[in-house]
Design an enzyme around this catalytic site. Structure first.
Site, PDB file in Angstrom:
ATOM      1  N   GLU A 153      -2.789   2.504   7.041  1.00 41.11           N
ATOM      2  CA  GLU A 153      -2.053   3.190   8.113  1.00 41.11           C
ATOM      3  C   GLU A 153      -2.297   2.554   9.482  1.00 41.11           C
ATOM      4  O   GLU A 153      -2.887   3.169  10.386  1.00 41.11           O
ATOM      5  CB  GLU A 153      -2.418   4.671   8.159  1.00 41.11           C
ATOM      6  CG  GLU A 153      -1.937   5.431   6.950  1.00 41.11           C
ATOM      7  CD  GLU A 153      -2.138   6.935   7.077  1.00 41.11           C
ATOM      8  OE1 GLU A 153      -2.963   7.358   7.894  1.00 41.11           O
ATOM      9  OE2 GLU A 153      -1.459   7.676   6.349  1.00 41.11           O
ATOM     10  N   GLU A 311       0.743   7.861  -0.307  1.00 38.54           N
ATOM     11  CA  GLU A 311      -0.108   9.036  -0.120  1.00 38.54           C
ATOM     12  C   GLU A 311       0.766  10.252   0.092  1.00 38.54           C
ATOM     13  O   GLU A 311       1.762  10.190   0.824  1.00 38.54           O
ATOM     14  CB  GLU A 311      -0.968   8.916   1.150  1.00 38.54           C
ATOM     15  CG  GLU A 311      -2.103   7.955   1.088  1.00 38.54           C
ATOM     16  CD  GLU A 311      -2.916   7.977   2.394  1.00 38.54           C
ATOM     17  OE1 GLU A 311      -2.950   9.010   3.085  1.00 38.54           O
ATOM     18  OE2 GLU A 311      -3.496   6.939   2.729  1.00 38.54           O
TER      19      GLU A 311
HETATM   20  C1  GLA Z   1      -4.103   9.449   6.028  1.00 39.13           C
HETATM   21  C2  GLA Z   1      -5.088   8.403   5.568  1.00 39.13           C
HETATM   22  C3  GLA Z   1      -5.998   8.845   4.482  1.00 39.13           C
HETATM   23  C4  GLA Z   1      -6.426  10.270   4.711  1.00 39.13           C
HETATM   24  C5  GLA Z   1      -5.207  11.131   4.801  1.00 39.13           C
HETATM   25  C6  GLA Z   1      -5.515  12.585   4.950  1.00 39.13           C
HETATM   26  O1  GLA Z   1      -2.894   9.395   5.428  1.00 39.13           O
HETATM   27  O2  GLA Z   1      -4.472   7.214   5.176  1.00 39.13           O
HETATM   28  O3  GLA Z   1      -7.112   7.985   4.480  1.00 39.13           O
HETATM   29  O4  GLA Z   1      -7.145  10.346   5.894  1.00 39.13           O
HETATM   30  O5  GLA Z   1      -4.484  10.766   5.929  1.00 39.13           O
HETATM   31  O6  GLA Z   1      -4.353  13.354   4.980  1.00 39.13           O
END
Ligand code: GLA
Length: 671
Positions: A153, A311
């Protein structure tokens, strides 16, 4: 997933972030057993492992990662191996304190969390490329490694750093943009205003905190720079991975969220072999299903085909003021809605719920409660569902409607000093997307300069900033017979944020056949009634403007306020097409009625002629068959005409398929 480097994991890949380093090794065997039980085919490993992989500078310890990858391979589970560069270790910051980020107000942030590095720091770049290169060399040939997961991210916590190193990098970026011509920058930024003229490149700073509003173009170029700066880190890591392992695809997880707008993903997506997205529900969004669909459609458009959901969550997250758990069946609908819109992989953050650390209250595939839990049951069921949908992989969604989405326009719209500080790009886009979602009309997202010929209808709900090429492209689409609809405050400024003179909506005056001489934004809570060809109780909020028709016809009028009797919605027929202008934000029912009429002009049909309320309907088209996805959000169930085989149950469908209440049906429709 259209790149030459494709994912060699069959069917719809299934899994999540796997952080075995947080657990004693005795637990790993249970992880493997349960992953197999759930049908997990790939996991994302090593994302935050830097401190363990490189205990001190240049000293690597790969023993644990060796064991993890071997274990995964022995269990038939592929690895999406991450470069751990989103979380530099403490030793790094002690050695290179200048790599810590500085915020707008000049505060240096501390390490002790994640992503606290300055994107322009040479020391960070060097260290990141070293660990990425070392990982690539060690694991390029490892049979478990199916994909590289670059960083995590980008920009989530450090989209902008305002330190002196960043200032120097910003100047280099500006010199390239303005071909070393400082006068060109001064003209582009309009620096004759407020004595901002620059005589030396060294005078230029990041837009640090100021007492009065800063220069808009300065801020816009800063947003562009920040996106490019992180992208250059991403491509540098990707290249070092590719050097060692030319055939392994690389992704980085993007984030299309209402709350994240830092990166121009039109520039990022082409750099990735596989486009992937992280998407989370906002607890205060009463219709998060629409947000999921919008985000998924945007991802498919960025990817130009199938993509992966890298995710989402099985239940509540832990980073909102109050974190809502998912309702029974909601997680399954969420996941399958992403598959319906082109996701060929479904992943969660994370595999096993953490015992310690800042995310100990975040849901996971395997919750704290263990396997005797609703979430685990649902996770196993979803694994079986995805297995049943394996053949859907690679199919796409064919849309006749395109919505223009542009990060420059978004950034510019949300700069301070606008006529209204209430304008939010993604909300305005979602307004227009919603009736199409409800009607079951497929939508792509496009850049303003995209090839539009394959669409019947193009919507630009919010395009405050547009360059001459983009504006001409959209106008040309309507003139050649397409149907175009444009939202208020569009076309107002060019790529430098300079107002187009002669009346609004600037670049779109001719194609829309209107000319506005004054803007009348509405106060929060203020509502205007609408009359004309709109529902009897039609109203509008947020915006109004005084339109004079040059060649358009009025469709609706403001019924009260200072503009009573003047047009609020117009329709024009430039060339052989149609061009609509919505000069306000109609209430949802009115917007929906208008969207039906606009769709009629364009002869755009939904997937099903009359979908029951609350039934999400999407069709993925494959080579030998189409796949009709039916997702019941209303909890009422539905009977839908269809023929073929319902893949989740394996049952033949003759004439009608039943969608269970709150459930999903996917019908294979042979060609
Ligand atoms: C982000 C991160 C993850 C985690 C999630 C929690 O998407 O990439 O590592 O912290 O949030 O929702």
């Amino acid at each position: 997933m259209t790149s030459a480097r494709s994912l060699r994991v069959p069917g719809i890949a299934y899994g999540g972030d796997y952080n075995p380093e947080q657990w004693p090794e005795e637990v790993w065997a249970e992880d493997m057993r349960l992953m197999r039980e759930a049908g997990v085919t790939m996991v994302n490993v090593g994302i935050f492992s830097w401190a363990l992989l490189e205990p001190s500078e240049g000293v690597y310890d790969f023993a644990r990662m060796d064991r993890i990858l071997d274990l995964l391979h022995a269990n038939g589970i592929a690895a999406d191996l991450a470069t751990p560069t989103a979380a530099p270790p403490a030793w790094f910051f002690r050695a290179y304190p200048g790599s810590l980020p500085v915020d707008r107000d000049g505060r240096t942030l501390s390490y002790g969390s994640r992503q606290t590095f300055c994107p322009s720091s040479p020391a960070y770049r060097r260290a990141a490329l070293c660990i990425a290169g070392a990982l690539a060399e060690r694991y390029a040939e490892h049979p478990a490694v199916a994909m590289w997961h670059v960083h995590n991210e980008y920009g989530c916590h450090n989209a902008a750093c305002y330190c002196d190193t960043s200032a120097a990098a910003f100047r280099i970026w500006l010199r390239a943009r303005y071909t070393d011509d400082l006068d060109a920058l001064n003209h582009a930024w309009g620096t004759t205003f407020w004595s901002q003229w620059y005589y030396d490149w060294e005078e230029i700073l990041p837009p640090r905190a100021t007492g009065a509003p800063p220069n808009p173009t300065h801020q816009l170029d800063w947003r562009r720079f920040c996106s490019d700066e992180l992208l250059s880190l991403c491509t540098a890591e990707r290249d070092s991975l590719r050097r060692a392992a030319p055939d392994i695809p690389a992704t980085t997880n993007l984030m299309v969220l209402r709350t994240f707008d830092a990166l121009d993903y039109w520039r990022w997506a082409p750099e990735l072999d596989i486009v992937s997205n992280d998407h989370y529900l906002m607890s205060d969004d009463p219709e998060s299903d629409i947000d999921i669909a919008l985000s998924a459609d945007l991802m498919r458009s960025l990817a130009g085909g199938p993509w992966m959901l890298m995710e989402h969550s099985t239940g509540a997250v832990n980073w909102q003021p109050v974190n809502r758990a998912k309702h029974p069946g909601e997680m399954r609908r969420n996941a399958l809605a992403n598959v319906a819109r082109g996701a060929d992989g479904i992943f969660f953050f994370q595999w096993r719920a953490a015992k310690a650390g800042a995310e100990q209250w975040h849901s996971a595939m395997l919750p704290h409660a263990g396997t005797d839990s609703r979430i685990w049951h649902d996770v196993v069921r979803l694994g079986a569902d995805l297995d049943a949908l394996a053949e859907v992989r690679g199919s796409t969604v064919d849309a006749q409607v395109a919505i223009v989405w542009d990060w420059d326009a978004r950034w510019a719209l949300e700069l301070p000093s606008q006529p209204s500080g209430e304008l939010r790009f993604q909300d305005l886009v979602r307004d227009w997307y919603t009736p199409l979602w409800r009607a079951g009309v497929a939508v792509d997202f496009v850049r303003p300069d995209a090839d539009l010929d394959r669409y019947r209808l193009v919507l630009a709900p919010s395009l405050y900033l547009v360059d001459a090429t983009g504006a001409a492209n959209l106008a040309g689409f309507a003139e050649r017979g397409g149907t175009l609809a444009v939202g208020f405050h569009s076309g107002a400024v060019d790529e430098n944020c300079h107002v187009r003179m002669g009346g609004y909506p600037g670049a779109f005056r001719d194609v829309l056949g209107v000319r506005t001489d004054e803007l009348f934004p509405l106060l929060p809570g203020q509502t205007l009634r609408l009359t004309g060809q709109v529902p009897a109780d039609a109203s509008a909020t947020l915006w109004s403007e005084r339109i004079r028709l040059t060649s358009a016809e009025p469709v609706a009028f403001f019924a009260d306020g200072p503009l009573a009797g003047t047009p609020a919605v117009t329709r024009h027929t430039p060339g052989s097409g149609t061009a609509w202008y919505l000069a306000t934000r109609p209430d949802p029912a009115t917007l929906s009625a208008l969207m039906d009429r606009i769709r009629k002009d364009a002869d755009v049909q939904p997937v099903l002629s009359a979908a029951p309320h609350g039934l999400e309907v999407v069709r993925r088209s494959g080579t030998d068959a189409d796949y009709l996805f039916l997702i019941d959000h209303a909890g009422a169930g539905a009977e839908v005409p269809a023929d073929g085989v319902e893949l989740l149950t394996g049952k033949p469908v003759c004439g009608t398929v039943t969608v269970p209440a709150g459930g999903v049906a996917v019908v294979r429709e042979p060609h």
